[in-house]
Design a protein around this motif. Structure first.
Motif, PDB file in Angstrom:
ATOM      1  N   ALA A 128       0.820  -1.208   0.000  1.00  0.00           N
ATOM      2  CA  ALA A 128       0.000   0.000   0.000  1.00  0.00           C
ATOM      3  C   ALA A 128       0.853   1.256   0.000  1.00  0.00           C
ATOM      4  CB  ALA A 128      -0.918   0.010   1.221  1.00  0.00           C
ATOM      5  N   THR A 129       0.256   2.327  -0.464  1.00  0.00           N
ATOM      6  CA  THR A 129       0.894   3.633  -0.325  1.00  0.00           C
ATOM      7  C   THR A 129       0.541   4.201   1.043  1.00  0.00           C
ATOM      8  OG1 THR A 129      -0.963   4.954  -1.163  1.00  0.00           O
ATOM      9  CG2 THR A 129       0.563   4.019  -2.797  1.00  0.00           C
ATOM     10  N   SER A 130       1.247   5.236   1.432  1.00  0.00           N
ATOM     11  CA  SER A 130       1.012   5.856   2.733  1.00  0.00           C
ATOM     12  C   SER A 130      -0.358   6.514   2.808  1.00  0.00           C
ATOM     13  CB  SER A 130       2.107   6.889   3.019  1.00  0.00           C
ATOM     14  OG  SER A 130       2.213   7.816   1.949  1.00  0.00           O
ATOM     15  N   ALA A 131      -0.993   6.758   1.664  1.00  0.00           N
ATOM     16  CA  ALA A 131      -2.327   7.364   1.638  1.00  0.00           C
ATOM     17  C   ALA A 131      -3.439   6.329   1.522  1.00  0.00           C
ATOM     18  CB  ALA A 131      -2.427   8.356   0.478  1.00  0.00           C
ATOM     19  N   ALA A 132      -3.098   5.044   1.520  1.00  0.00           N
ATOM     20  CA  ALA A 132      -4.109   4.000   1.366  1.00  0.00           C
ATOM     21  C   ALA A 132      -4.988   3.910   2.605  1.00  0.00           C
ATOM     22  CB  ALA A 132      -3.442   2.654   1.106  1.00  0.00           C
ATOM     23  N   ARG A 133      -6.226   3.502   2.392  1.00  0.00           N
ATOM     24  CA  ARG A 133      -7.149   3.291   3.508  1.00  0.00           C
ATOM     25  C   ARG A 133      -8.266   2.360   3.035  1.00  0.00           C
ATOM     26  NH1 ARG A 133     -10.840   8.569   4.166  1.00  0.00           N
ATOM     27  NH2 ARG A 133     -11.263   9.001   1.984  1.00  0.00           N
ATOM     28  N   MET A 134      -8.769   1.547   3.954  1.00  0.00           N
ATOM     29  CA  MET A 134      -9.804   0.575   3.625  1.00  0.00           C
ATOM     30  C   MET A 134     -10.946   0.674   4.626  1.00  0.00           C
ATOM     31  SD  MET A 134      -7.776  -2.924   2.519  1.00  0.00           S
ATOM     32  CE  MET A 134      -7.361  -3.377   4.205  1.00  0.00           C
ATOM     33  N   ASN A 135     -12.172   0.427   4.129  1.00  0.00           N
ATOM     34  CA  ASN A 135     -13.290   0.352   5.075  1.00  0.00           C
ATOM     35  C   ASN A 135     -14.403  -0.520   4.527  1.00  0.00           C
ATOM     36  OD1 ASN A 135     -14.468   2.212   3.196  1.00  0.00           O
ATOM     37  ND2 ASN A 135     -15.745   3.050   4.824  1.00  0.00           N
ATOM     38  N   GLY A 182      -0.951  -5.995  10.144  1.00  0.00           N
ATOM     39  CA  GLY A 182      -0.529  -7.049   9.235  1.00  0.00           C
ATOM     40  C   GLY A 182      -1.350  -7.140   7.969  1.00  0.00           C
ATOM     41  N   LEU A 183      -2.267  -6.198   7.744  1.00  0.00           N
ATOM     42  CA  LEU A 183      -3.055  -6.203   6.518  1.00  0.00           C
ATOM     43  C   LEU A 183      -2.199  -5.844   5.315  1.00  0.00           C
ATOM     44  CD1 LEU A 183      -6.344  -4.475   7.713  1.00  0.00           C
ATOM     45  CD2 LEU A 183      -6.012  -6.890   7.184  1.00  0.00           C
ATOM     46  N   PHE A 184      -1.254  -4.945   5.516  1.00  0.00           N
ATOM     47  CA  PHE A 184      -0.354  -4.530   4.444  1.00  0.00           C
ATOM     48  C   PHE A 184       1.038  -5.085   4.719  1.00  0.00           C
ATOM     49  CE2 PHE A 184      -3.246  -0.647   4.444  1.00  0.00           C
ATOM     50  CZ  PHE A 184      -4.032  -1.137   3.412  1.00  0.00           C
ATOM     51  N   ALA A 185       1.621  -5.750   3.710  1.00  0.00           N
ATOM     52  CA  ALA A 185       2.975  -6.271   3.858  1.00  0.00           C
ATOM     53  C   ALA A 185       3.983  -5.135   3.921  1.00  0.00           C
ATOM     54  CB  ALA A 185       3.295  -7.208   2.692  1.00  0.00           C
ATOM     55  N   ARG A 186       3.761  -4.101   3.133  1.00  0.00           N
ATOM     56  CA  ARG A 186       4.627  -2.927   3.113  1.00  0.00           C
ATOM     57  C   ARG A 186       3.766  -1.689   2.879  1.00  0.00           C
ATOM     58  NH1 ARG A 186       7.506  -6.508   4.285  1.00  0.00           N
ATOM     59  NH2 ARG A 186       9.600  -7.050   3.553  1.00  0.00           N
ATOM     60  N   VAL A 187       4.213  -0.568   3.422  1.00  0.00           N
ATOM     61  CA  VAL A 187       3.607   0.735   3.131  1.00  0.00           C
ATOM     62  C   VAL A 187       4.715   1.629   2.607  1.00  0.00           C
ATOM     63  CG1 VAL A 187       2.487   2.785   4.093  1.00  0.00           C
ATOM     64  CG2 VAL A 187       1.785   0.510   4.871  1.00  0.00           C
ATOM     65  N   VAL A 188       4.521   2.157   1.401  1.00  0.00           N
ATOM     66  CA  VAL A 188       5.562   2.925   0.731  1.00  0.00           C
ATOM     67  C   VAL A 188       4.960   4.205   0.152  1.00  0.00           C
ATOM     68  CG1 VAL A 188       6.924   0.877   0.166  1.00  0.00           C
ATOM     69  CG2 VAL A 188       5.194   1.690  -1.451  1.00  0.00           C
ATOM     70  N   GLU A 189       5.826   5.079  -0.323  1.00  0.00           N
ATOM     71  CA  GLU A 189       5.349   6.278  -1.005  1.00  0.00           C
ATOM     72  C   GLU A 189       4.816   5.898  -2.389  1.00  0.00           C
ATOM     73  OE1 GLU A 189       4.950   9.245   0.452  1.00  0.00           O
ATOM     74  OE2 GLU A 189       5.569   8.048   2.192  1.00  0.00           O
ATOM     75  N   PRO A 190       3.916   6.718  -2.941  1.00  0.00           N
ATOM     76  CA  PRO A 190       3.262   6.342  -4.211  1.00  0.00           C
ATOM     77  C   PRO A 190       4.224   5.987  -5.334  1.00  0.00           C
ATOM     78  CG  PRO A 190       2.121   8.201  -3.225  1.00  0.00           C
ATOM     79  CD  PRO A 190       3.338   7.960  -2.377  1.00  0.00           C
ATOM     80  N   ASP A 191       5.346   6.694  -5.442  1.00  0.00           N
ATOM     81  CA  ASP A 191       6.268   6.420  -6.546  1.00  0.00           C
ATOM     82  C   ASP A 191       7.066   5.129  -6.349  1.00  0.00           C
ATOM     83  OD1 ASP A 191       7.854   7.316  -4.477  1.00  0.00           O
ATOM     84  OD2 ASP A 191       9.028   8.707  -5.699  1.00  0.00           O
ATOM     85  N   GLN A 192       6.915   4.506  -5.184  1.00  0.00           N
ATOM     86  CA  GLN A 192       7.619   3.251  -4.906  1.00  0.00           C
ATOM     87  C   GLN A 192       6.689   2.037  -4.939  1.00  0.00           C
ATOM     88  OE1 GLN A 192       9.088   4.364  -1.011  1.00  0.00           O
ATOM     89  NE2 GLN A 192      11.108   4.874  -1.836  1.00  0.00           N
ATOM     90  N   LEU A 193       5.397   2.267  -5.163  1.00  0.00           N
ATOM     91  CA  LEU A 193       4.412   1.191  -5.054  1.00  0.00           C
ATOM     92  C   LEU A 193       4.693   0.057  -6.041  1.00  0.00           C
ATOM     93  CD1 LEU A 193       1.800   0.192  -3.697  1.00  0.00           C
ATOM     94  CD2 LEU A 193       0.517   1.424  -5.465  1.00  0.00           C
TER      95      LEU A 193
END
Length: 273
Positions: A128-135, A182-193
């Motif tokens: 996920a990116t740092s701006a990701a969110r789920m609901n 643990g929902l996201f394996a990694r959280v990165v900036e958008p340009d690294q996704l």
């Protein structure tokens, strides 16, 4: 894949990798009837494509998927029979995602709401990116939060208490909380996704084709296995099957020679040079 006329999906075969991109960015990749049919077709077809070993599921635009396209819904369907058929058209997507033999790496940016959350949870690995969110947005539009597999996946991933926190309220799980849970394996900036997703794909392709498929299958069954003995029996079966493959010897040779292994693209077919 190329023979099917996809309108809202971009589907590209890249050697053993299938790259699938939701492509309705103007409406946040919301799931309309056509996109539901395309996802069902694509994930069902994967069952017969042993040459494809990994799937990357991404989305164009700011958001991964805003869930069901409410612009196509005006209220309750005409009758119960019609409603259950329509409901199962949508839920069949996640059943096909879990039963297809290829591991799925989901690249999540922005919102993954409702059906978008279900797609992300049904994947095997989420980056996920740092701006990701789920609901579980269903509960905020007059429905139950228990939909499209979310009530199965979420408590198994984060526990019943945390699942209740988010499913009873429809609150968003942001990227940092998702990583912590643990929902996201990694959280990165958008340009690294994309690059971060590719790192998982590369590592998966170091596994033998058979070993990768059987690992996904065994993990799926182990989650709901009645006990340790059942899981070990499945593991024993998998190891015997893999050890009988010519790829087992190739994997050992590659490890000893410190090189990238050259596995059969399709199990049972001789090496291609």
């Amino acid at each position: 894949m190329s023979e099917y006329d996809y309108k809202h999906l971009l589907v590209v075969e890249d050697g053993p990798i299938l790259r699938v991109t939701l492509n309705r960015p103007e409406i946040h990749n919301a799931l309309n009837d056509r996109l539901v049919d395309e996802l069902n077709h694509m994930f069902t077809l994967l069952h017969s494509r042993a040459d494809l070993r990994v799937v990357v599921l991404a989305a164009n635009g700011r958001n991964f998927c805003a869930g069901l396209d409410l612009t196509e819904r005006t209220g309750a369907l005409a009758d119960t029979g019609t409603a259950i058929v329509e409901q199962r058209r949508i839920s069949r997507i996640v059943l096909s995602m879990r039963s297809c033999p290829q591991p799925i790496v989901a690249l999540v940016q922005g919102a993954a709401s409702g059906g978008g959350m279900a797609l992300a949870l049904a994947a095997d690995v989420r980056v996920a990116t740092s701006a990701a969110r789920m609901n579980a947005a269903f509960i905020r539009v007059g429905l139950s939060a228990c939909d499209i597999g979310v009530s199965y996946f979420l408590p198994r991933m984060v526990g019943a208490s945390v699942a209740s926190e988010y499913m009873l309220t429809g609150r968003f799980i942001d990227a940092e909380r998702g990583r912590h849970l643990g929902l996201f394996a990694r959280v990165v900036e958008p340009d690294q996704l994309s690059a971060e997703g590719e790192s998982f794909v590369r590592d998966m392709l170091h596994a033998t084709p058979l070993g990768l498929r059987l690992t996904k299958e065994a993990l799926k069954h182990a989650i709901d296995a009645p006990g340790l003995e059942a899981v070990i029996a499945l593991e024993d079966r998998n190891q015997v099957l893999c050890a009988q493959s010519s790829d087992f010897a190739e994997g050992i040779a590659a490890f000893r020679e410190k090189r990238v292994p050259r596995y059969d693209t399709v199990p049972g077919v001789a090496h291609r040079g």
